[in-house]
Design a protein around this motif. Structure first.
Motif, mmCIF file in Angstrom:
data_model
loop_
_atom_site.group_PDB
_atom_site.id
_atom_site.type_symbol
_atom_site.label_atom_id
_atom_site.label_comp_id
_atom_site.label_asym_id
_atom_site.label_seq_id
_atom_site.Cartn_x
_atom_site.Cartn_y
_atom_site.Cartn_z
ATOM 1 N N THR A 1 34.280 32.552 52.506
ATOM 2 C CA THR A 1 34.198 33.333 53.744
ATOM 3 C C THR A 1 33.346 34.575 53.567
ATOM 4 O O THR A 1 32.591 34.970 54.460
ATOM 5 C CB THR A 1 35.611 33.745 54.204
ATOM 6 O OG1 THR A 1 36.393 32.579 54.420
ATOM 7 C CG2 THR A 1 35.548 34.539 55.497
ATOM 8 N N ASP A 2 33.477 35.209 52.394
ATOM 9 C CA ASP A 2 32.730 36.442 52.153
ATOM 10 C C ASP A 2 31.363 36.184 51.535
ATOM 11 O O ASP A 2 30.635 37.125 51.205
ATOM 12 C CB ASP A 2 33.546 37.370 51.247
ATOM 13 C CG ASP A 2 34.828 37.827 51.914
ATOM 14 O OD1 ASP A 2 34.762 38.207 53.093
ATOM 15 O OD2 ASP A 2 35.893 37.781 51.266
ATOM 16 N N VAL A 3 31.026 34.905 51.348
ATOM 17 C CA VAL A 3 29.701 34.534 50.847
ATOM 18 C C VAL A 3 28.833 34.046 52.008
ATOM 19 O O VAL A 3 27.693 34.496 52.188
ATOM 20 C CB VAL A 3 29.811 33.439 49.763
ATOM 21 C CG1 VAL A 3 28.420 33.000 49.302
ATOM 22 C CG2 VAL A 3 30.629 33.942 48.594
ATOM 23 N N SER B 1 35.140 37.025 58.110
ATOM 24 C CA SER B 1 34.723 37.955 57.064
ATOM 25 C C SER B 1 35.049 39.396 57.444
ATOM 26 O O SER B 1 35.506 40.182 56.598
ATOM 27 C CB SER B 1 33.223 37.818 56.813
ATOM 28 O OG SER B 1 32.792 38.767 55.863
ATOM 29 N N LEU B 2 34.835 39.731 58.713
ATOM 30 C CA LEU B 2 35.155 41.085 59.178
ATOM 31 C C LEU B 2 36.651 41.347 59.097
ATOM 32 O O LEU B 2 37.082 42.436 58.708
ATOM 33 C CB LEU B 2 34.665 41.276 60.619
ATOM 34 C CG LEU B 2 33.145 41.206 60.821
ATOM 35 C CD1 LEU B 2 32.802 41.299 62.302
ATOM 36 C CD2 LEU B 2 32.458 42.323 60.040
ATOM 37 N N ARG B 3 37.435 40.327 59.462
ATOM 38 C CA ARG B 3 38.893 40.477 59.389
ATOM 39 C C ARG B 3 39.344 40.653 57.938
ATOM 40 O O ARG B 3 40.217 41.477 57.640
ATOM 41 C CB ARG B 3 39.595 39.267 60.028
ATOM 42 C CG ARG B 3 39.506 39.242 61.552
ATOM 43 C CD ARG B 3 40.481 38.226 62.131
ATOM 44 N NE ARG B 3 40.120 36.856 61.791
ATOM 45 C CZ ARG B 3 39.357 36.070 62.529
ATOM 46 N NH1 ARG B 3 38.821 36.527 63.662
ATOM 47 N NH2 ARG B 3 39.100 34.833 62.160
ATOM 48 N N LYS C 1 41.209 43.848 56.403
ATOM 49 C CA LYS C 1 42.504 43.695 55.743
ATOM 50 C C LYS C 1 42.480 44.270 54.342
ATOM 51 O O LYS C 1 43.408 44.963 53.911
ATOM 52 C CB LYS C 1 42.882 42.207 55.702
ATOM 53 C CG LYS C 1 44.232 41.935 55.045
ATOM 54 C CD LYS C 1 44.522 40.437 55.025
ATOM 55 C CE LYS C 1 45.857 40.155 54.333
ATOM 56 N NZ LYS C 1 46.137 38.693 54.273
ATOM 57 N N LYS C 2 41.374 44.014 53.624
ATOM 58 C CA LYS C 2 41.257 44.527 52.262
ATOM 59 C C LYS C 2 41.214 46.055 52.251
ATOM 60 O O LYS C 2 41.867 46.702 51.414
ATOM 61 C CB LYS C 2 39.997 43.967 51.595
ATOM 62 C CG LYS C 2 39.853 44.389 50.127
ATOM 63 C CD LYS C 2 38.634 43.790 49.485
ATOM 64 C CE LYS C 2 37.372 44.491 49.955
ATOM 65 N NZ LYS C 2 36.182 44.053 49.189
ATOM 66 N N ASN C 3 40.469 46.646 53.188
ATOM 67 C CA ASN C 3 40.368 48.110 53.244
ATOM 68 C C ASN C 3 41.707 48.749 53.583
ATOM 69 O O ASN C 3 42.066 49.792 53.033
ATOM 70 C CB ASN C 3 39.311 48.522 54.261
ATOM 71 C CG ASN C 3 37.906 48.210 53.786
ATOM 72 O OD1 ASN C 3 37.670 48.101 52.588
ATOM 73 N ND2 ASN C 3 36.979 48.044 54.712
#
Length: 378
Positions: free
Chosen positions: A167-169, A265-267, A271-273
């Motif tokens: 997803t982040d790639v 990816s934005l979600r 979430k990570k932040n």
């Protein structure tokens, strides 16, 4: 042993007794430091001998429990803050003190542990320890759960293309919405192709299944320097499993399950932040809590050590005997020398051979002609 508390019969007055200790044991002096402690055993209701033995046993168990919790807090703080300096003990009357200053200038805190029946003092100590232990365990577990969740997300972002979260790639600007086709009959497969198989894929992929849409292979410009490349190909849904199995078994190419969602990816990043912010806040909270509870628990620890000293002294010398009490901090490697000197001071001349460390007297415990309670933390 960093410190020990000593309880003995008087040799004349308290000042004369300390003078003997000072002149013959080298503390305070070249062997370490010592300071008399003003402890009034008569302010406690000692009870009978059976009760004192019972209390000594209960306090010994609680001692072990407190030491275990103090060590856990010490490890927790050092794990979270590599720059952590020494703990301080917060006292009501004299503010914050170093551990050494707190021990050498110990004053019984009646606001925390009113001197009355020994069993009541023990119950108050035990209650305080249990509350601290339960609260810290609960908050530490919540912090660890949050930290584990964040670490799992970070772990998914690492690794090679065979294992990491795509997803982040596969996100803009690497991909475009038009790169992925999903319909009632068609789907998009993502292939992880080893560098050694790139030419084979590009020249032959259409021949590996009858239901691949010709000319739909596209290489995504992902530079991860891990020896793999990402391709997409469009094919009929009902042939995806067959195509995936063939690639794995015959071409050493892995087809990854992936459904493109431009917002995912934005979600994930959001979430990570949020998790990182919450983890940072909880780290500070746990650090502050450990420091506060260490201070509170260390105060209970020293009060408990003092009680053990008084009880042991009464059991040795009798409830009516006046007791000299003293705190000693041996210099490194000087503790045996100090105990040998103290033994000469307090032992009856004909009984010297009875006393010594457990190694010296071949026993399971040290035995001295005075009550001795070790303080092993710090």
């Amino acid at each position: 042993m960093p410190y020990f508390l000593l309880g003995s019969q008087l040799i004349g007055t308290e000042d004369q007794t300390f003078g003997e200790v000072k002149s013959k044991s080298g503390v305070p002096g070249s062997n370490g430091h010592a300071q008399p402690m003003k402890l009034d055993k008569d302010s406690f209701n000692m009870g009978n001998l059976d009760f004192l033995w019972y209390m000594l046993n209960q306090l010994s168990k609680l001692d072990t429990q407190i030491e275990s919790n103090l060590k856990k807090m010490d490890r927790q703080v050092k794990d979270l803050d590599a720059q952590h300096a020494d703990f301080v003990i917060d006292t009501r009357e004299d503010g914050k003190k170093s551990i050494e200053s707190y021990i050498f200038n110990f004053k019984w805190d009646d606001s925390k542990y009113p001197r009355a029946n020994l069993n009541e003092v023990y119950k108050q100590m035990h209650h305080r320890v249990m509350l601290i232990e339960a609260d810290l365990r609960s908050k530490t577990q919540a912090f660890q759960d949050k930290k584990n969740t964040l670490n799992q997300i970070i772990k998914k972002e690492g690794g090679n293309l065979l294992t990491r979260d795509l997803t982040d790639v596969l996100k803009k600007p690497v991909v475009d919405d038009s790169d992925f086709v999903y319909s009632d009959f068609l789907t998009t497969a993502v292939a992880v192709v080893p560098k050694s198989s790139v030419e084979n894929w590009e020249n032959n992929y259409e021949e590996w299944n009858d239901y691949i849409v010709p000319g739909t292979s596209k290489r995504f410009q992902v530079d991860l320097k891990d020896g793999y490349f990402l391709y997409r190909v469009i094919l009929f849904k009902n042939s995806l499993e067959e195509f995936s199995n063939y690639c794995k078994a015959h071409q050493k190419i892995t087809i990854r399950e992936f459904n493109y969602d431009p917002q995912e990816s934005l979600r994930n990043e959001s979430k990570k932040n949020i998790l990182k912010t919450e983890t940072d806040q909880m780290t500070k909270s746990i650090l502050d809590l450990c420091k506060k509870y260490f201070s509170d628990l260390y105060s209970a620890y020293i009060h408990l050590k003092v009680l053990r000293l008084l009880i042991d002294s009464v059991l040795r010398f009798g409830v009516k005997e006046k007791i000299f009490t003293c705190c000693v901090r041996p210099n490194d490697g000087k503790d045996r020398k100090i105990h040998a000197a103290l033994t000469k001071i307090f032992a009856e001349p004909g009984n010297m051979q009875m006393y010594g460390t457990k190694e010296e007297i071949d026993d399971t415990e040290d035995f001295f002609p005075y009550a001795c309670v070790h303080i092993s933390i710090p």
